[in-house]
Motif scaffolding. Structure first.
Motif, PDB file in Angstrom:
ATOM      1  N   SER A   3     -29.067  72.220 -10.065  1.00 10.74           N
ATOM      2  CA  SER A   3     -29.300  71.831 -11.448  1.00 10.74           C
ATOM      3  C   SER A   3     -29.097  73.036 -12.366  1.00 10.74           C
ATOM      4  CB  SER A   3     -30.710  71.269 -11.620  1.00 10.74           C
ATOM      5  OG  SER A   3     -31.660  72.321 -11.621  1.00 10.74           O
ATOM      6  N   PRO A   4     -28.830  72.780 -13.645  1.00 11.94           N
ATOM      7  CA  PRO A   4     -28.689  73.908 -14.583  1.00 11.94           C
ATOM      8  C   PRO A   4     -29.937  74.790 -14.615  1.00 11.94           C
ATOM      9  CG  PRO A   4     -27.913  71.884 -15.594  1.00 11.94           C
ATOM     10  CD  PRO A   4     -28.543  71.496 -14.290  1.00 11.94           C
ATOM     11  N   HIS A   5     -31.104  74.182 -14.456  1.00 13.34           N
ATOM     12  CA  HIS A   5     -32.347  74.960 -14.451  1.00 13.34           C
ATOM     13  C   HIS A   5     -32.375  75.898 -13.241  1.00 13.34           C
ATOM     14  CE1 HIS A   5     -33.941  72.580 -17.706  1.00 13.34           C
ATOM     15  NE2 HIS A   5     -33.676  71.466 -17.027  1.00 13.34           N
ATOM     16  N   ALA A   6     -31.946  75.402 -12.098  1.00 15.79           N
ATOM     17  CA  ALA A   6     -31.936  76.219 -10.885  1.00 15.79           C
ATOM     18  C   ALA A   6     -30.910  77.339 -11.003  1.00 15.79           C
ATOM     19  CB  ALA A   6     -31.644  75.346  -9.668  1.00 15.79           C
ATOM     20  N   GLU A   7     -29.762  77.045 -11.569  1.00 20.27           N
ATOM     21  CA  GLU A   7     -28.719  78.063 -11.698  1.00 20.27           C
ATOM     22  C   GLU A   7     -29.161  79.213 -12.596  1.00 20.27           C
ATOM     23  OE1 GLU A   7     -25.048  76.146 -12.802  1.00 20.27           O
ATOM     24  OE2 GLU A   7     -25.213  74.753 -11.115  1.00 20.27           O
ATOM     25  N   ILE A   8     -29.822  78.901 -13.700  1.00 17.03           N
ATOM     26  CA  ILE A   8     -30.286  79.959 -14.594  1.00 17.03           C
ATOM     27  C   ILE A   8     -31.431  80.727 -13.932  1.00 17.03           C
ATOM     28  CG2 ILE A   8     -31.966  78.654 -15.983  1.00 17.03           C
ATOM     29  CD1 ILE A   8     -29.397  81.031 -17.460  1.00 17.03           C
ATOM     30  N   ALA A   9     -32.233  80.044 -13.132  1.00 18.93           N
ATOM     31  CA  ALA A   9     -33.310  80.716 -12.406  1.00 18.93           C
ATOM     32  C   ALA A   9     -32.739  81.702 -11.389  1.00 18.93           C
ATOM     33  CB  ALA A   9     -34.207  79.691 -11.708  1.00 18.93           C
ATOM     34  N   ILE A  10     -31.657  81.329 -10.732  1.00 19.90           N
ATOM     35  CA  ILE A  10     -31.009  82.222  -9.765  1.00 19.90           C
ATOM     36  C   ILE A  10     -30.479  83.466 -10.476  1.00 19.90           C
ATOM     37  CG2 ILE A  10     -29.009  82.464  -8.240  1.00 19.90           C
ATOM     38  CD1 ILE A  10     -29.508  79.453  -7.488  1.00 19.90           C
ATOM     39  N   LEU A  11     -29.850  83.277 -11.626  1.00 20.16           N
ATOM     40  CA  LEU A  11     -29.366  84.432 -12.400  1.00 20.16           C
ATOM     41  C   LEU A  11     -30.531  85.321 -12.825  1.00 20.16           C
ATOM     42  CD1 LEU A  11     -26.587  82.968 -14.740  1.00 20.16           C
ATOM     43  CD2 LEU A  11     -26.299  84.690 -12.953  1.00 20.16           C
ATOM     44  N   ASP A  38     -22.141  98.037 -14.194  1.00 21.08           N
ATOM     45  CA  ASP A  38     -22.309  96.783 -13.454  1.00 21.08           C
ATOM     46  C   ASP A  38     -23.612  96.082 -13.837  1.00 21.08           C
ATOM     47  OD1 ASP A  38     -19.901  97.232 -12.184  1.00 21.08           O
ATOM     48  OD2 ASP A  38     -20.820  97.906 -10.295  1.00 21.08           O
ATOM     49  N   ALA A  39     -24.683  96.850 -13.970  1.00 29.41           N
ATOM     50  CA  ALA A  39     -25.968  96.277 -14.365  1.00 29.41           C
ATOM     51  C   ALA A  39     -25.889  95.699 -15.774  1.00 29.41           C
ATOM     52  CB  ALA A  39     -27.073  97.327 -14.278  1.00 29.41           C
ATOM     53  N   ALA A  40     -25.250  96.425 -16.671  1.00 26.31           N
ATOM     54  CA  ALA A  40     -25.099  95.939 -18.044  1.00 26.31           C
ATOM     55  C   ALA A  40     -24.287  94.647 -18.073  1.00 26.31           C
ATOM     56  CB  ALA A  40     -24.432  97.012 -18.911  1.00 26.31           C
ATOM     57  N   ALA A  41     -23.245  94.579 -17.266  1.00 32.08           N
ATOM     58  CA  ALA A  41     -22.420  93.366 -17.208  1.00 32.08           C
ATOM     59  C   ALA A  41     -23.230  92.188 -16.676  1.00 32.08           C
ATOM     60  CB  ALA A  41     -21.188  93.600 -16.344  1.00 32.08           C
ATOM     61  N   ALA A  42     -24.058  92.432 -15.658  1.00 35.04           N
ATOM     62  CA  ALA A  42     -24.891  91.359 -15.106  1.00 35.04           C
ATOM     63  C   ALA A  42     -25.898  90.873 -16.142  1.00 35.04           C
ATOM     64  CB  ALA A  42     -25.613  91.843 -13.849  1.00 35.04           C
ATOM     65  N   LEU A  43     -26.482  91.798 -16.893  1.00 33.67           N
ATOM     66  CA  LEU A  43     -27.432  91.411 -17.936  1.00 33.67           C
ATOM     67  C   LEU A  43     -26.745  90.642 -19.062  1.00 33.67           C
ATOM     68  CD1 LEU A  43     -29.635  94.613 -18.092  1.00 33.67           C
ATOM     69  CD2 LEU A  43     -30.296  92.366 -17.216  1.00 33.67           C
ATOM     70  N   GLU A  44     -25.542  91.053 -19.409  1.00 32.61           N
ATOM     71  CA  GLU A  44     -24.791  90.323 -20.434  1.00 32.61           C
ATOM     72  C   GLU A  44     -24.443  88.915 -19.956  1.00 32.61           C
ATOM     73  OE1 GLU A  44     -21.585  93.043 -21.086  1.00 32.61           O
ATOM     74  OE2 GLU A  44     -22.721  94.219 -22.547  1.00 32.61           O
ATOM     75  N   GLU A  45     -24.070  88.787 -18.684  1.00 31.07           N
ATOM     76  CA  GLU A  45     -23.782  87.468 -18.121  1.00 31.07           C
ATOM     77  C   GLU A  45     -25.022  86.580 -18.183  1.00 31.07           C
ATOM     78  OE1 GLU A  45     -22.614  85.375 -13.850  1.00 31.07           O
ATOM     79  OE2 GLU A  45     -22.737  87.553 -13.962  1.00 31.07           O
ATOM     80  N   PHE A  46     -26.159  87.157 -17.819  1.00 29.56           N
ATOM     81  CA  PHE A  46     -27.409  86.400 -17.864  1.00 29.56           C
ATOM     82  C   PHE A  46     -27.771  86.017 -19.297  1.00 29.56           C
ATOM     83  CE2 PHE A  46     -32.144  86.494 -18.142  1.00 29.56           C
ATOM     84  CZ  PHE A  46     -32.360  85.253 -17.558  1.00 29.56           C
ATOM     85  N   ALA A  47     -27.621  86.949 -20.225  1.00 24.54           N
ATOM     86  CA  ALA A  47     -27.946  86.674 -21.623  1.00 24.54           C
ATOM     87  C   ALA A  47     -27.079  85.542 -22.183  1.00 24.54           C
ATOM     88  CB  ALA A  47     -27.783  87.943 -22.468  1.00 24.54           C
ATOM     89  N   THR A  48     -25.807  85.577 -21.859  1.00 26.25           N
ATOM     90  CA  THR A  48     -24.904  84.519 -22.313  1.00 26.25           C
ATOM     91  C   THR A  48     -25.300  83.180 -21.713  1.00 26.25           C
ATOM     92  OG1 THR A  48     -23.077  86.064 -22.608  1.00 26.25           O
ATOM     93  CG2 THR A  48     -22.495  83.744 -22.324  1.00 26.25           C
ATOM     94  N   ALA A  49     -25.563  83.161 -20.410  1.00 28.36           N
ATOM     95  CA  ALA A  49     -25.957  81.923 -19.737  1.00 28.36           C
ATOM     96  C   ALA A  49     -27.277  81.403 -20.283  1.00 28.36           C
ATOM     97  CB  ALA A  49     -26.051  82.151 -18.233  1.00 28.36           C
TER      98      ALA A  49
END
Length: 80
Positions: A3-11, A38-49
């Protein structure tokens, strides 16, 4: 867990673990510039999601929300 909720929780968990490792390594000056990027990119990906996910949620507070920022499980909520 698709589910979208689970996917955002995984991120969120991925970023939590990444930041935990980063905090330790940064404190000992053992975090390279590539790791920082790499950490900044992961945080940006999470922020966007997370912003995109927020757009799918109803306005206002959800049942079970507490003023301290924590949530309590809602009966019948499969993602809780």
């Amino acid at each position: 867990m698709s589910s979208p909720h689970a996917e955002i929780a995984i991120l969120a968990r991925r970023c939590e673990w990444l930041m935990s490792d980063a905090a330790f390594a940064l404190g000992w000056r053992r975090y390279s510039s590539a790791q920082c990027r790499d950490a900044a990119a992961a945080l940006e990906e999470f922020a966007t999601a997370l912003r995109q996910h927020a757009e799918t949620l109803p306005a206002g507070e959800l049942p079970g929300h507490e003023p301290n920022g924590r949530t309590t499980p809602v009966e019948g909520d499969g993602d809780a």
